[in-house]
Structure formats: structure tokens, C-alpha cells
Design an enzyme around this catalytic site. Structure first.
Site, PDB file in Angstrom:
ATOM      1  N   GLU A 163       1.094  -1.084   0.002  1.00 22.07           N
ATOM      2  CA  GLU A 163       0.036   0.082  -0.124  1.00 22.07           C
ATOM      3  C   GLU A 163       0.808   1.083  -0.117  1.00 22.07           C
ATOM      4  OE1 GLU A 163      -3.158   0.353  -0.506  1.00 22.07           O
ATOM      5  OE2 GLU A 163      -2.456   2.637  -0.780  1.00 22.07           O
ATOM      6  N   PHE A 164       0.783   2.488  -0.793  1.00 21.03           N
ATOM      7  CA  PHE A 164       1.795   3.429  -0.803  1.00 21.03           C
ATOM      8  C   PHE A 164       0.773   4.608  -0.674  1.00 21.03           C
ATOM      9  CE2 PHE A 164       3.124   0.641  -3.991  1.00 21.03           C
ATOM     10  CZ  PHE A 164       3.952   0.726  -3.075  1.00 21.03           C
ATOM     11  N   LYS A 219       8.376  -1.775  -2.476  1.00 14.90           N
ATOM     12  CA  LYS A 219       7.539  -0.288  -1.235  1.00 14.90           C
ATOM     13  C   LYS A 219       8.698   0.330  -0.365  1.00 14.90           C
ATOM     14  CE  LYS A 219       4.653   1.068   2.036  1.00 14.90           C
ATOM     15  NZ  LYS A 219       4.145   2.168   1.450  1.00 14.90           N
ATOM     16  N   PHE A 264       8.708  17.074  -2.485  1.00 14.75           N
ATOM     17  CA  PHE A 264       9.032  15.331  -1.617  1.00 14.75           C
ATOM     18  C   PHE A 264      10.474  16.533  -1.351  1.00 14.75           C
ATOM     19  CE2 PHE A 264       8.880  12.383   1.308  1.00 14.75           C
ATOM     20  CZ  PHE A 264       7.175  12.287   0.770  1.00 14.75           C
ATOM     21  N   CYS A 275       5.926   5.325   9.158  1.00  7.82           N
ATOM     22  CA  CYS A 275       6.712   4.276   7.926  1.00  7.82           C
ATOM     23  C   CYS A 275       7.686   4.503   7.888  1.00  7.82           C
ATOM     24  CB  CYS A 275       5.502   4.250   6.813  1.00  7.82           C
ATOM     25  SG  CYS A 275       4.135   3.481   6.790  1.00  7.82           S
ATOM     26  N   LYS A 336       2.797  14.889  10.145  1.00  9.38           N
ATOM     27  CA  LYS A 336       2.494  15.690   9.096  1.00  9.38           C
ATOM     28  C   LYS A 336       1.427  16.687   9.339  1.00  9.38           C
ATOM     29  CE  LYS A 336       1.945  12.508   6.114  1.00  9.38           C
ATOM     30  NZ  LYS A 336       1.453  11.783   4.228  1.00  9.38           N
TER      31      LYS A 336
HETATM   32  N1  LIG Z   1      -0.023   3.553   8.347  1.00  4.92           N
HETATM   33  C1  LIG Z   1      -0.143   4.598   6.632  1.00  4.92           C
HETATM   34  O1  LIG Z   1       0.359   5.272   6.685  1.00  4.92           O
HETATM   35  C2  LIG Z   1       0.667   3.412   5.751  1.00  4.92           C
HETATM   36  C3  LIG Z   1       0.678   3.262   4.346  1.00  4.92           C
HETATM   37  C4  LIG Z   1       1.085   1.998   3.540  1.00  4.92           C
HETATM   38  C5  LIG Z   1       1.421   1.050   4.369  1.00  4.92           C
HETATM   39  N2  LIG Z   1       1.564   0.613   6.035  1.00  4.92           N
HETATM   40  C6  LIG Z   1       1.587   0.036   6.206  1.00  4.92           C
HETATM   41  O2  LIG Z   1       0.775  -1.440   6.584  1.00  4.92           O
HETATM   42  C7  LIG Z   1       0.424  -1.947   7.547  1.00  4.92           C
HETATM   43  C8  LIG Z   1      -0.341  -1.734   8.857  1.00  4.92           C
HETATM   44  O3  LIG Z   1       0.071  -0.207   9.148  1.00  4.92           O
HETATM   45  P1  LIG Z   1      -1.437   0.684  10.019  1.00  4.92           P
HETATM   46  O4  LIG Z   1      -0.898   2.412  10.001  1.00  4.92           O
HETATM   47  O5  LIG Z   1      -2.326   0.467   9.007  1.00  4.92           O
HETATM   48  O6  LIG Z   1      -1.301   0.046  11.405  1.00  4.92           O
HETATM   49  P2  LIG Z   1      -2.343   0.550  13.033  1.00  4.92           P
HETATM   50  O7  LIG Z   1      -1.378   0.388  13.804  1.00  4.92           O
HETATM   51  O8  LIG Z   1      -2.567   1.759  12.365  1.00  4.92           O
HETATM   52  O9  LIG Z   1      -3.343  -0.411  12.664  1.00  4.92           O
HETATM   53  C9  LIG Z   1      -3.096  -2.055  12.262  1.00  4.92           C
HETATM   54  C10 LIG Z   1      -4.410  -2.380  13.429  1.00  4.92           C
HETATM   55  O10 LIG Z   1      -4.897  -3.591  13.194  1.00  4.92           O
HETATM   56  C11 LIG Z   1      -4.710  -3.929  14.803  1.00  4.92           C
HETATM   57  N3  LIG Z   1      -4.409  -5.880  14.274  1.00  4.92           N
HETATM   58  C12 LIG Z   1      -3.386  -5.888  15.655  1.00  4.92           C
HETATM   59  N4  LIG Z   1      -3.632  -7.483  15.321  1.00  4.92           N
HETATM   60  C13 LIG Z   1      -4.092  -8.498  14.673  1.00  4.92           C
HETATM   61  C14 LIG Z   1      -5.313  -9.421  14.776  1.00  4.92           C
HETATM   62  N5  LIG Z   1      -4.118 -10.268  15.197  1.00  4.92           N
HETATM   63  N6  LIG Z   1      -5.901 -10.249  14.313  1.00  4.92           N
HETATM   64  C15 LIG Z   1      -6.676  -8.767  14.311  1.00  4.92           C
HETATM   65  N7  LIG Z   1      -6.091  -7.132  14.220  1.00  4.92           N
HETATM   66  C16 LIG Z   1      -5.374  -7.053  14.641  1.00  4.92           C
HETATM   67  C17 LIG Z   1      -4.699  -3.939  15.464  1.00  4.92           C
HETATM   68  O11 LIG Z   1      -5.400  -3.585  16.738  1.00  4.92           O
HETATM   69  C18 LIG Z   1      -4.837  -2.094  14.750  1.00  4.92           C
HETATM   70  O12 LIG Z   1      -5.835  -1.600  14.664  1.00  4.92           O
HETATM   71  C19 LIG Z   1       1.853  -1.699   8.425  1.00  4.92           C
HETATM   72  O13 LIG Z   1       2.816  -2.751   7.716  1.00  4.92           O
HETATM   73  C20 LIG Z   1       3.022  -0.274   7.999  1.00  4.92           C
HETATM   74  O14 LIG Z   1       4.174  -0.506   7.154  1.00  4.92           O
HETATM   75  C21 LIG Z   1       1.358   2.281   6.421  1.00  4.92           C
END
Ligand SMILES: NC(=O)c1ccc[n+]([C@@H]2O[C@H](COP(=O)([O-])OP(=O)(O)OC[C@H]3O[C@@H](n4cnc5c(N)ncnc54)[C@H](O)[C@@H]3O)[C@@H](O)[C@H]2O)c1
Length: 451
Positions: A163-164, A219, A264, A275, A336
Site C-alpha cells: 500500500e502506498f 514498497k 519532496f 512508515c 505531518k
Molecule cells: N499508516 C500508513 O500510512 C501506511 C501506509 C502504507 C503501508 N502501511 C503499512 O500497513 C501496515 C498497517 O499499518 P497501519 O498504520 O494501518 O497500522 P495500525 O497500527 O494503525 O493498525 C493495525 C491494526 O491491526 C490490528 N491488529 C493487530 N493484531 C491483530 C490481529 N491479530 N487480528 C486483527 N487485527 C489485529 C490493531 O488492533 C490495529 O487496529 C503496516 O505494515 C504499515 O507499515 C502503513
């Protein structure tokens, strides 16, 4: 299509809501019971512009629902997205315990005759999709026949679909992605994924099919490149400060070159968020594991660490190394603008350092104060608006470029502050104009006037 999204954080909630918006039936699963209750009751759990409206619409239309029951959500889904955390482990590598833990659980749930696509949306190191596949098979306890994944034993494919989206513009990014990366060798899975994403790429942005490992690396390579661009500009800014050049001019001159691009190139107080810091670190670690020393990225991390406290160093110098009982107003806490996310926010590093020096801080942020209050309690004070926190302040520090900070009422600022001193980590104001107003003003990589 019937979609299940496991993990309902920033990525999972946006992913689930946007897939529902294009007509799919989406079930979002989370282990956080309270979160599921709030979402089910129509209460949005993150601040993300534009999300609440489509979230409520799809909840009402019953295309979007939330549950803690993984087994039920698994059973009905054709495509299962893993949007789980991949935080840094103790050694800096991505901790896969959430992703692999869920993969094992999924394995046990397969029933004969089912076909499902399990999609890794979390940011994960190269080889994770293969590990997820292996873990699902192990988790099935022999139910899934690896030699011939036939209709009887239950079949599945694992797809790497990083995801980006950017927090703050996540809905726009998800609805109109620059590209969609689909890493899989399975024609069946590719076809389903292509159909699912078709409404999102109607303007012609590419869906790029590739092998899983390349998708996973794409990614990390993208985030690490962007982090490198930021650290590079922060170093140019540091040089500008020593050579009496203006980074704004340098940035414009550089950015007009089509090979470099305008985006950027803004210097600041270092990158943060959930991230860039963890992904750069994880890629360095992945490289180490295959005996490659990723020198550029190691420097990127080092430069970023230093940059987070650059503004505080300037402030200390201004006050003759004595910040004891100085009243500091802080504008911005989120890493940000347009988000309430404070993970690895430079403002937190600044607060820690200022508190150590004995300064008193009153902060304001339009969205992130609740999260910081939870983290810091009453170590700092908070104010209801951007002007109240300036009451009798010795200096104003700007850490996040929220729009409302860009053209403030300077007369109001003057009337509140004890000293007309601004340290701006986001280069929001015109240096000459603010000098005319009688402020001492320092920013990043731009001339210091009004000495
Ligand atoms: N936040 C961003 O901008 C972004 C962008 C691209 C990619 N990512 C990637 O996406 C992934 C998720 O990031 P995020 O920011 O959404 O994380 P986050 O911490 O906001 O959300 C993760 C969610 O997963 C839940 N969770 C944990 N264990 C679980 C389980 N066993 N079953 C069900 N739910 C469970 C948590 O309660 C939480 O609600 C990461 O790998 C991150 O690097 C994040």
C-alpha cells in the site's frame, strides 16, 4: 466481491471503506474490541480527511461492517487482506508476529472446496508472502495438501499488494492510486485482483503485475528513496545555513529539472510517522541479512536523527544555552499535517529535549493533542487554539505545517508573546516580511535576518 480486511488501523480502515465504496461487501476484523464497537456504532477511530463521510455512507448501506470474529469473516470472503502492523523488532527488522500469527489462524480455517486469495497489504520484507503461504499450510494441520492444492483440500494464493497511501490524503490516494502493484504468479489471483482494482484505475494509472519478491521490495525501495530525498535536502539546508545561501532558492532551482522534480524537496525537522523510520531501518536490516551494507540508507537515518533536534539546538543557542523555565509555545504535534498520527513525530523528540532543559511547553495541534495527552499526560500543557498557547511565551516553535499556521494573525501573536521570537521548522513564513514585523525568526536553511 466479498472482501475481508484484517487489521482496522490507518491502512485497513481506509482500504475496507474504499473497497466498500466501489460496491464490494467488506468485513473488517480487529482484535481491539473497543475499536470494533466504536466503528460499528458509526464512530470513526482515526482522523483522515474525507474518510468519515464515505465510512458512514457504506456503514448505512451495510456494505461495510466490523467484527472481532475472524472465523466468520474468513468463511465468507473471496479475498482476505492483511493490514496488520509490522513494527520494528528489537534489531530493527520488521516484526512479522502479527502477520504470521494471523496466517497460522487462517490456515486452520480452510474448508474443502474453498478458494481464497490472501493479500499482504502490510509493508513486509522480501520473502514474507512465501512465509505467509508456508504458515497457512502449516496452520491447516495437513488439511491443505501442498503437493496438489486441489478443490478438495482447499486452495489459496498469496498476493503481495503493498500500500502506498499517504496519511492525510489517504482516501484520495486509495481511490486514485498512482499505481497498483500486484505481486503474484497465479493467473487466477491476478484476475481477481485486477477486477477488484479496476474501478480505481479508470484514468489509466497502471496496475503493475510482478513477482511477489519484487512487489515486496518495491514498497521498501519507494519509501527509502523518499526518505533519502528528505535527508538529502535537510543536508543541503544545513549547508545553506553555513554558506549563507537560501534553500528555498536552491530547491526551486533544482526542482525545475524534470529529472529531479519539485516534490519532496522541502527541508524541515526530519521525517517521522509510522512508515519511513521503520521501513528505512527494516531495509537496512534486510540488506545486512544478505551481507549487503546499504551505506546510503544508514546515512539517511543518521541525518534524520540529527535533524529532529536541529531547531532545538538553534533555540538553545539563541537563549545562551539556558532554557530553564523558558515558556515555549509549540505549534504542531502530528508528524505531518492532516493527520492525528504522532508515531515517530519530530515534535515528540523536540518536547523530550526541551523538557530535559527545563523548558515549559504549551502545545496546540488541531487533531493530534488527544494522542499526545495519552502519551505524555501533564508533562506539557495544551491549549484550545493556536493563539492561547502563546500567552507570555518566550518563543514559538513550529513543528507541523498545518494550513491554519500559514497565515496567522501576527498582531494577535505579538499581543500574546513575551518575546517576539519564532523558530520555524517548516519554513512557513517569508523571512523579509516577518522581519518587518519585528520578529526574531529562524527557519531551516534560510537566511537569519533581524540579528
Ligand atoms: N499508516 C500508513 O500510512 C501506511 C501506509 C502504507 C503501508 N502501511 C503499512 O500497513 C501496515 C498497517 O499499518 P497501519 O498504520 O494501518 O497500522 P495500525 O497500527 O494503525 O493498525 C493495525 C491494526 O491491526 C490490528 N491488529 C493487530 N493484531 C491483530 C490481529 N491479530 N487480528 C486483527 N487485527 C489485529 C490493531 O488492533 C490495529 O487496529 C503496516 O505494515 C504499515 O507499515 C502503513
Amino acid at each position: 466481491m466479498k472482501i475481508t480486511v484484517i487489521g482496522t488501523g490507518y491502512v485497513g480502515l481506509v482500504t475496507g471503506t474504499c473497497f466498500a465504496e466501489t460496491g464490494n461487501n467488506v468485513t473488517c476484523v480487529d482484535i481491539d474490541k473497543r475499536k470494533v464497537e466504536r466503528l460499528t456504532a458509526g464512530e470513526i477511530t482515526i482522523y483522515e480527511p474525507g474518510l468519515e463521510k464515505i465510512f458512514l455512507r457504506n456503514l448505512k448501506e451495510e456494505r461495510l461492517r466490523f467484527t472481532t470474529d475472524l472465523a466468520e469473516a474468513f468463511d465468507e470472503a473471496e479475498i482476505i487482506f492483511l493490514a496488520l502492523p509490522t513494527p520494528p523488532g528489537e534489531d530493527g527488522s520488521a516484526d512479522l508476529k502479527y502477520v504470521l500469527g494471523v496466517a497460522r489462524q487462517l490456515g486452520a480455517m480452510f474448508k474443502p472446496g474453498q478458494y481464497k486469495v490472501v493479500v499482504d497489504k502490510s509493508t513486509v520484507p522480501v520473502g514474507t508472502a512465501d512465509r505467509v503461504e508456508k504458515t497457512i499450510i502449516e496452520g491447516s494441520g495437513g488439511k491443505i495438501n501442498t503437493a496438489e492444492r486441489d478443490e478438495q483440500s482447499g486452495v489459496f494464493d498469496v498476493v503481495a499488494n503493498p500500500e502506498f497511501l499517504r496519511e492525510g490524503v489517504a482516501v484520495d490516494d486509495f481511490m486514485k492510486p498512482d499505481r497498483v502493484i500486484i505481486g503474484s504468479a497465479s493467473e487466477r489471483a491476478n484476475k481477481l485482483m485486477g477486477e477488484l482494482y479496476a474501478p480505481f484505475v479508470r484514468q489509466g494509472n497502471p496496475v503493475i503485475y510482478m513477482d511477489k519478491r519484487s512487489a515486496e521490495l518495491t514498497k521498501y525501495a519507494s519509501n527509502s528513496f523518499l526518505a533519502t530525498k528528505i535527508s538529502f535536502m535537510n543536508e543541503i539546508a544545513r549547508l545553506c545555513e553555513r554558506l549563507d545561501a537560501d534553500v528555498d532558492m536552491v530547491r526551486r532551482g533544482m526542482g525545475s529539472d524534470g529529472r529531479i522534480g519539485k516534490r519532496f524537496l522541502f527541508p524541515g525537522i526530519g521525517y517521522g510517522g509510522s512508515c519511513f523510520p521503520k521501513d528505512v531501518q527494516a531495509l537496512v536490516k534486510s540488506a545486512e541479512e544478505v551481507q549487503y551494507d546499504f551505506k546510503i540508507l544508514k546515512s539517511v537515518m543518521e541525518v534524520n536523527q540529527g535533524q529532529k533536534l536541529h531547531l532545538v539546538s538553534k533555540l538553545k543557542k539563541y537563549f545562551g544555552n539556558d532554557l530553564k523555565n523558558k515558556k515555549i509555545a509549540l505549534w504542531g504535534l502530528a508528524f505531518k499535517p492532516n493527520t492525528d498520527d504522532i508515531r515517530e513525530a519530530p515534535a515528540l523528540a523536540m518536547i523530550e529535549s526541551l523538557l530535559k532543559e527545563g523548558a515549559q511547553i504549551t502545545a496546540y495541534d488541531p487533531e493530534a493533542m488527544k494522542n499526545v495527552k495519552q502519551l505524555l499526560g501533564d508533562k506539557i500543557a495544551f491549549s484550545e487554539n493556536q493563539y492561547d498557547c502563546l500567552e507570555a511565551a518566550d518563543a514559538l516553535l513550529i513543528a507541523t505545517e498545518w494550513n491554519e499556521f500559514r497565515t496567522p494573525d501576527f498582531l494577535k501573536i505579538v499581543s500574546k508573546m513575551r518575546q517576539k521570537v519564532i523558530f520555524d521548522g517548516r519554513n512557513l513564513f517569508d523571512v523579509a516580511a516577518i522581519r518587518k514585523l519585528g520578529f526574531y525568526y529562524e527557519s531551516i536553511g534560510r537566511p537569519v535576518l533581524n540579528q
